[in-house]
Design a protein around this motif. Structure first.
Motif, PDB file in Angstrom:
ATOM      1  N   GLN A   1      15.122 -36.826  12.034  1.00 52.94           N
ATOM      2  CA  GLN A   1      15.556 -36.467  13.388  1.00 52.94           C
ATOM      3  C   GLN A   1      15.816 -34.975  13.551  1.00 52.94           C
ATOM      4  N   CYS A   2      15.678 -34.195  12.474  1.00 50.93           N
ATOM      5  CA  CYS A   2      15.849 -32.749  12.584  1.00 50.93           C
ATOM      6  C   CYS A   2      14.727 -32.197  13.456  1.00 50.93           C
ATOM      7  N   LYS A   3      15.040 -31.123  14.180  1.00 50.12           N
ATOM      8  CA  LYS A   3      14.059 -30.551  15.100  1.00 50.12           C
ATOM      9  C   LYS A   3      12.811 -30.085  14.355  1.00 50.12           C
TER      10      LYS A   3
ATOM     11  N   ASP B   1      10.228 -29.307   8.519  1.00 49.24           N
ATOM     12  CA  ASP B   1      10.536 -28.761   7.190  1.00 49.24           C
ATOM     13  C   ASP B   1      11.958 -28.196   7.129  1.00 49.24           C
ATOM     14  N   CYS B   2      12.855 -28.767   7.926  1.00 47.25           N
ATOM     15  CA  CYS B   2      14.236 -28.280   8.008  1.00 47.25           C
ATOM     16  C   CYS B   2      14.891 -28.277   6.619  1.00 47.25           C
ATOM     17  N   SER B   3      15.566 -27.165   6.306  1.00 47.51           N
ATOM     18  CA  SER B   3      16.247 -27.104   5.000  1.00 47.51           C
ATOM     19  C   SER B   3      17.707 -27.543   5.150  1.00 47.51           C
ATOM     20  N   HIS B   4      18.084 -27.879   6.362  1.00 49.49           N
ATOM     21  CA  HIS B   4      19.449 -28.330   6.688  1.00 49.49           C
ATOM     22  C   HIS B   4      20.485 -27.249   6.373  1.00 49.49           C
ATOM     23  N   LYS B   5      20.044 -25.987   6.417  1.00 50.89           N
ATOM     24  CA  LYS B   5      21.006 -24.902   6.148  1.00 50.89           C
ATOM     25  C   LYS B   5      21.447 -24.255   7.453  1.00 50.89           C
TER      26      LYS B   5
ATOM     27  N   GLY C   1      19.183 -27.575  15.770  1.00 51.47           N
ATOM     28  CA  GLY C   1      18.758 -28.976  15.940  1.00 51.47           C
ATOM     29  C   GLY C   1      18.712 -29.747  14.632  1.00 51.47           C
ATOM     30  N   CYS C   2      19.588 -29.398  13.694  1.00 52.31           N
ATOM     31  CA  CYS C   2      19.578 -30.093  12.401  1.00 52.31           C
ATOM     32  C   CYS C   2      20.473 -31.337  12.462  1.00 52.31           C
ATOM     33  N   ALA C   3      19.847 -32.488  12.330  1.00 49.18           N
ATOM     34  CA  ALA C   3      20.587 -33.760  12.431  1.00 49.18           C
ATOM     35  C   ALA C   3      21.497 -33.970  11.229  1.00 49.18           C
ATOM     36  N   ILE C   4      21.103 -33.415  10.109  1.00 44.97           N
ATOM     37  CA  ILE C   4      21.896 -33.583   8.885  1.00 44.97           C
ATOM     38  C   ILE C   4      23.222 -32.833   8.997  1.00 44.97           C
ATOM     39  N   ARG C   5      23.149 -31.569   9.449  1.00 46.90           N
ATOM     40  CA  ARG C   5      24.406 -30.804   9.565  1.00 46.90           C
ATOM     41  C   ARG C   5      25.334 -31.430  10.593  1.00 46.90           C
TER      42      ARG C   5
HETATM   43 ZN   LIG Z   1      18.016 -30.531   9.068  1.00 44.10          ZN
END
Ligand SMILES: [Zn+2]
Ligand SMILES: Nc1nc2c(ncn2[C@@H]2O[C@H](COP(=O)(O)OP(=O)(O)OP(=O)(O)O)[C@@H](O)[C@H]2O)c(=O)[nH]1
Ligand SMILES: [Mg+2]
Length: 350
Positions: free
Chosen positions: A279-281, A284-288, A292-296
Motif C-alpha cells: 500500500q506504499c505509494k 520500491d519504498c524503503s519505508h524511511k 505515502g509510506c503505509a509502513i511508517r
Molecule cells: Zn513504505
C-alpha cells in the motif's frame, strides 16, 4: 531404527511417490527411505533391511542430487545401488553454516515441523520467526513446542509471546520428560505422518523423542549452567518409528538458520507487514522517508511492531542475497566446465 521389519507404508510411503515410478522401475527397483545421515554417509531402509551408503561429493546448488533424511531413493533390486531420488513432497533447507556458499537440505518429505524452544533464556522471537518462514516456504504444518515448562517461573509468559508470532500456529508448553505432558502433541503423530524436530542445542529435542517413543534411544546432554546453552549432544539426523506409527526425525541443534530463496515464506509469515508494503505509494519504498509510506503510518499508529518490521526486512534481504550467491556460485562452477562424473553418485561402503 529397530530390528523389526516395516512395510513401506509404515515408513511413510504415499501414493504420490508410487506414481513417480515407471513400469520398468516397478519391476527393477526397490524404494528405500533415508533414515540417517551423518558426515558423508547415509543409512536407508527398505523396511526389510538397512543399508549404509556413502555420498559422493555433489556440486553446489545441485540440491536435488543430495539426499537427506526423510528422502526416498530407488535402489536397483539386483545391485542395491541407488538409481534416483524421488521427487519430494516437501523440503526444509538452509544455507550451509560456515564459509562455503552452499545449500544444505535439512529433511525431506515432512508433514509437520515441530519448532522446539525452551522457557528460558534460549527463547528468542527473531530466531523463532526464521523457523516459521522455513515451514511456510515448504508449505507444511508447524507447531511450536516450548519445553522446560516445569523449570520456568511463568511458562504462560512464553506461551503468550509465541502465540503472537502467528495467528494459526498451535503453541504447546510442555515438560519434555513427562509422558502425560507430551500427549498434547499426539494430534500430529498419526500413522505414516513424518515430523521433524528443529531448534537450538539443549532445548530438549532428543528428550521429547525419547519420551514420545517410551525409550532412551537418543542420547541427551545437560545444558550449561548460566547461559542455558546446549552442548550439541546429537550429531546425526535420524528417523524413528513412534508407537503411534508416526515417523519422527531428530536433528542436531541448529546454531544458525540462514534462509535461502524463502521470500514467499517470509512474506506469509509476516503478512501484517508484507501486505502493508503493497500500500506504499512507491513500489520500491524503503519505508524511511518517502511520502505515502503505509509502513511508517502503521508504525506510528502502533498497528505493526518495529521488531517485526526489522526482522521481516532482514530476512527478505538475507533470503534474496543467499539466492543470488548460490546462483552466482552455480554459474561459476558450470563455466569452469567441471568434468561430469558419469558414475553413480552413491558409493557402497563395506
Ligand atoms: Zn513504505
Ligand atoms: N526439566 C526439564 N528438563 C528438560 C526438558 N527438556 C529437556 N530437558 C533437559 O535438557 C537437557 C538437553 O536435552 P536434549 O534432549 O539433549 O536437548 P537437544 O535439543 O536434543 O540438544 P542437542 O542434541 O544438543 O541439539 C537434558 O539435560 C534434558 O534432560 C524439560 O522439558 N524439562
Ligand atoms: Mg539432541
Amino acid at each position: 531404527m529397530n530390528q523389526i521389519e516395516y512395510s513401506l507404508d509404515e515408513l511413510g510411503w504415499k501414493p504420490s511417490f508410487q506414481e513417480q515410478l515407471s513400469s520398468e522401475e516397478q519391476d527393477t527397483t526397490l524404494p528405500a527411505r533415508v533414515t540417517k545421515t551423518h558426515k558423508g554417509h547415509l543409512v536407508v531402509s527398505t523396511g526389510k533391511e538397512e543399508l549404509l551408503l556413502q555420498i559422493a561429493e555433489t556440486g553446489v546448488g545441485s540440491l536435488n542430487e543430495q539426499p537427506t533424511v526423510g528422502d526416498w531413493l530407488l535402489l536397483n533390486k539386483e545391485t542395491q545401488v541407488p538409481t534416483r531420488l524421488l521427487e519430494r513432497s516437501s523440503l526444509l533447507q538452509r544455507m550451509s553454516p560456515g564459509q562455503e556458499i552452499k545449500l544444505q537440505p535439512i529433511a525431506a518429505n515432512i508433514n509437520t515441523l515441530l519448532i522446539v524452544s525452551s522457557c528460558n533464556t534460549e527463547f528468542n522471537l527473531n530466531r523463532l520467526e526464521r523457523y516459521i518462514c522455513l515451514a511456510m516456504e515448504a508449505d507444511i504444518e508447524f507447531v511450536m513446542v516450548l519445553t522446560k515448562a516445569d523449570l520456568a517461573e511463568d511458562p504462560q509468559e512464553y506461551l503468550e509471546k509465541a502465540q503472537k508470532l502467528h495467528d494459526s500456529m498451535p503453541v504447546m508448553v510442555v515438560n519434555s520428560k513427562d509422558t502425560e505432558s507430551v500427549k498434547a502433541l499426539q494430534n500430529w503423530f498419526g500413522k505414516g505422518e513424518s515430523l521433524v524436530l528443529l531448534g537450538s542445542s539443549g532445548v530438549g529435542k532428543s528428550t521429547l523423542l525419547n519420551t514420545i517413543n517410551g525409550t532412551s534411544k537418543q542420547k541427551v546432554g545437560a545444558i550449561r549452567v548460566g547461559d542455558d546453552k546446549g552442548r550439541h549432544t546429537t550429531t546425526s539426523r535420524s528417523l524413528h518409528v513412534m508407537p503411534s506409527g508416526a515417523l519422527l526425525i531428530d536433528v542436531p541443534g541448529i546454531r544458525e538458520l540462514q534462509l535461502y530463496d524463502c521470500e514467499s515464506g517470509v512474506y506469509n509469515a509476516f503478512n501484517e507487514v508484507s501486505e502493508l508494503t503493497e500500500q506504499c505509494k512507491f513500489a520500491d519504498c524503503s519505508h524511511k522517508n518517502e511520502p505515502g509510506c503505509a509502513i511508517r503510518a502503521a508504525l506510528e499508529d502502533g498497528i505493526i511492531d518495529q521488531r517485526r518490521l526489522d526482522n521481516y526486512q532482514k530476512l527478505i534481504e538475507e533470503s534474496e542475497l543467499n539466492k543470488e550467491n548460490i546462483a552466482e556460485r552455480v554459474k561459476r562452477k558450470s563455466e569452469s566446465g567441471r568434468k561430469k562424473n558419469k558414475d553413480s553418485k552413491y558409493k557402497w561402503r563395506k
